[in-house]
Design a protein around this motif. Structure first.
Motif, short mmCIF file in Angstrom:
data_model
loop_
_atom_site.label_atom_id
_atom_site.label_comp_id
_atom_site.label_asym_id
_atom_site.label_seq_id
_atom_site.Cartn_x
_atom_site.Cartn_y
_atom_site.Cartn_z
N UNK A 1 21.15 30.59 -56.16
CA UNK A 1 22.03 30.72 -57.33
C UNK A 1 21.73 29.62 -58.34
N UNK A 2 21.52 28.42 -57.86
CA UNK A 2 21.24 27.30 -58.76
C UNK A 2 19.85 27.42 -59.36
N UNK A 3 18.88 27.85 -58.57
CA UNK A 3 17.49 27.85 -59.02
C UNK A 3 17.09 29.06 -59.84
N UNK A 4 17.91 30.08 -59.95
CA UNK A 4 17.51 31.26 -60.73
C UNK A 4 17.58 30.99 -62.23
N UNK A 5 18.31 29.98 -62.64
CA UNK A 5 18.49 29.74 -64.08
C UNK A 5 17.21 29.29 -64.77
N UNK A 6 16.44 28.43 -64.13
CA UNK A 6 15.21 27.93 -64.77
C UNK A 6 14.15 29.02 -64.92
N UNK A 7 13.84 29.78 -63.86
CA UNK A 7 12.88 30.87 -64.05
C UNK A 7 13.36 31.93 -65.05
N UNK A 8 14.65 32.19 -65.08
CA UNK A 8 15.17 33.17 -66.03
C UNK A 8 14.97 32.69 -67.46
N UNK A 9 15.16 31.42 -67.71
CA UNK A 9 14.98 30.88 -69.07
C UNK A 9 13.52 30.95 -69.50
N UNK A 10 12.61 30.56 -68.63
CA UNK A 10 11.19 30.62 -68.96
C UNK A 10 10.74 32.07 -69.10
N UNK A 11 11.27 32.93 -68.24
CA UNK A 11 10.95 34.35 -68.31
C UNK A 11 11.40 34.94 -69.65
#
Length: 169
Positions: free
Chosen positions: A21-31
Motif C-alpha cells: 500500500x505504501x510502495x504503490x504510490x511512487x511507481x504510480x506517479x512515475x507511471x
C-alpha cells in the motif's frame, strides 16, 4: 519502513498489507508521468528497478559494510512482478481508473507470492534451545539491533522471541 528491513519482521500479516500500500504510490506517479508525456508503459517497472537498486546499495553498504548484518537478513522486498503487472494493465487498458482499481489490486495481490522464493527458507520451523522458532527468528536472536522499536514486534504475538526467551506481549 522497518517491516522491509529485517527478515524476522517480514510477517504474514502487516508486512504484506502495509508495504504494498505504501510502495504503490511512487511507481504510480512515475507511471503517470511517462504515460502522459511519452506514452511509455514501463514507468512503474522503471521506478521499481531504480528503487530496488538504491535499496540494494543501502543494504549492502549500510547493513553489511558497517554492521555486518547478513544480506539475507536485510534484503528488500521484490516489487518487480507487481510493477510489470501494473504497467501491463495500463498498456492493455489505457485507462487510469482501470489501472488504479485492477492494477493496484494486482500489485497488492502479487506482492506476497512474488516474495515467496526469498521468504520461504527463512520461515522454516526449527528447534533452537528447546523452543520452536523460524530461521528468521534465530537470525534476530543472533544479530540484535540497537534502538529497536518494540511496538512493531507486537504484530506477531505468537512468535516474538527475538530479544529473550519470553514471547513479547
Amino acid at each position: 519502513g522497518d517491516w522491509d528491513f529485517w527478515s524476522d519482521w517480514k510477517d504474514r500479516r502487516l508486512w504484506v498489507t502495509v508495504t504494498p500500500i505504501v510502495l504503490v504510490t511512487f511507481p504510480a506517479a512515475v507511471q503517470y508521468f511517462l504515460w502522459e508525456r511519452f506514452r511509455q508503459p514501463w514507468g512503474a517497472t522503471l521506478c521499481v528497478l531504480a528503487l530496488l537498486f538504491g535499496e540494494w546499495v543501502n543494504r549492502y553498504f549500510n547493513f553489511w559494510g558497517w554492521t555486518y548484518f547478513p544480506v539475507n537478513f536485510v534484503f528488500p522486498a521484490i516489487l518487480t512482478p507487481g510493477a510489470i503487472l501494473l504497467d501491463t494493465v495500463l498498456l492493455l487498458s489505457g485507462s487510469y481508473l482501470f489501472t488504479a482499481i485492477i492494477g493496484a489490486m494486482g500489485w497488492g495481490l502479487i506482492f506476497y507470492p512474488g516474495n515467496w522464493p526469498i521468504i520461504a527458507p527463512l520461515h522454516v520451523p526449527v528447534e533452537y534451545n528447546g523452543m520452536l522458532m523460524s530461521i528468521a527468528d534465530i537470525q534476530g536472536y543472533n544479530y540484535v539491533r540497537t534502538g529497536t522499536p518494540e511496538y512493531i514486534r507486537m504484530v506477531e504475538k505468537g512468535t516474538l522471541r527475538t530479544f529473550g526467551k519470553d514471547v513479547a506481549p
